[in-house]
Motif scaffolding. Sequence first.
Motif, PDB file in Angstrom:
ATOM      1  N   ARG A  74      12.573  -0.584  -6.744  1.00 46.68           N
ATOM      2  CA  ARG A  74      13.926  -1.460  -5.955  1.00 46.68           C
ATOM      3  C   ARG A  74      13.378  -1.738  -4.593  1.00 46.68           C
ATOM      4  N   ARG A  75      12.550  -0.783  -4.136  1.00 45.36           N
ATOM      5  CA  ARG A  75      12.259  -1.097  -2.851  1.00 45.36           C
ATOM      6  C   ARG A  75      11.137  -2.176  -2.510  1.00 45.36           C
ATOM      7  N   GLY A  76      10.673  -2.406  -3.696  1.00 50.13           N
ATOM      8  CA  GLY A  76       9.512  -3.650  -3.599  1.00 50.13           C
ATOM      9  C   GLY A  76       8.138  -3.240  -4.436  1.00 50.13           C
ATOM     10  N   ALA A  77       7.828  -1.837  -4.611  1.00 52.10           N
ATOM     11  CA  ALA A  77       6.636  -1.750  -5.420  1.00 52.10           C
ATOM     12  C   ALA A  77       6.477  -2.667  -6.577  1.00 52.10           C
ATOM     13  N   ALA A  78       5.405  -3.148  -6.538  1.00 49.35           N
ATOM     14  CA  ALA A  78       5.004  -3.938  -7.890  1.00 49.35           C
ATOM     15  C   ALA A  78       4.667  -3.415  -9.006  1.00 49.35           C
ATOM     16  N   ARG A  79       4.363  -2.225  -9.008  1.00 47.02           N
ATOM     17  CA  ARG A  79       4.396  -1.327 -10.235  1.00 47.02           C
ATOM     18  C   ARG A  79       4.247   0.290  -9.915  1.00 47.02           C
TER      19      ARG A  79
END
Length: 274
Positions: A74-79
């Motif tokens: 949710r904080r933006g990690a791609a994977r």
Amino acid sequence: MSTASEPAWREANRAMWDERVPIHAASAFYDHDAFLAGKDTVAGFQADEVGDVTGKRLVHLQCHMGQDTLSWARRGAARVVGLDFSAPAVEVARGLAGKLGYAAEQAAFVAADVYDARTALGGETFDVVYTGIGALCWLPDIERWAEVVASLVAPGGFLYLAEFHPLANVLDWGTGTRFERDYLSREPVVLDEPGTYVDFAAETEHNLSHEWNHAIGAVVSALAANGLRIEFLHEFDWTLFQHFGTLERDGGAFRQPEGTPRAPLMYSLKASRA
């Protein structure tokens, strides 16, 4: 799955955790409804110290039911990939990911022992290797752990660890002012107690567990020996639960009363690969 050749400590610990997964999943402590509605379970100090994860690949070792793992997504990690030795916990995590609409390429969960992570993850490396609070005590060999962790850190990536302080783990549980256990011992603390931290009165059958205390020096030395550079080591005079009877709530934390001697109760570190 446990096997006849599996060490007794691991078999006991896995049975203990497997039994507690449905209790945890239904608990107000984990509050899956609130999580699915948007609750972020990553502690604020961890988010600050890890920094922006936008576009990064992150693996969460010993992820339990995956709430922190998915919070990083949710904080933006791609994977994000979560790994835990409890198959029931991994199934719950996969269910949460599905309800949140994440494809397997975005959020995957793997049932495997942390010592087997390199093979279980197919040799994949990550920008961030994250291990959550209350994880290291379930592992007997910190040197082997550090070797595995280092193998998962991609060039330019880092390990982030936040944990209960090993000094706090050996102080008396009443006042936190006297040593009751051996700080440097490599022997496990073996407990046989029903219930769980989300419900101490829960009726449980598999109650035998083995835990180990790992000195700060052992953790730092093991990581350095495997080629990781220590960026910081922070020690905190607060913790996230009522570790000792004398601790007083201070917002979302617990501290010793004003005017009493302070001891480190939690710590965090960041170790990077060039």
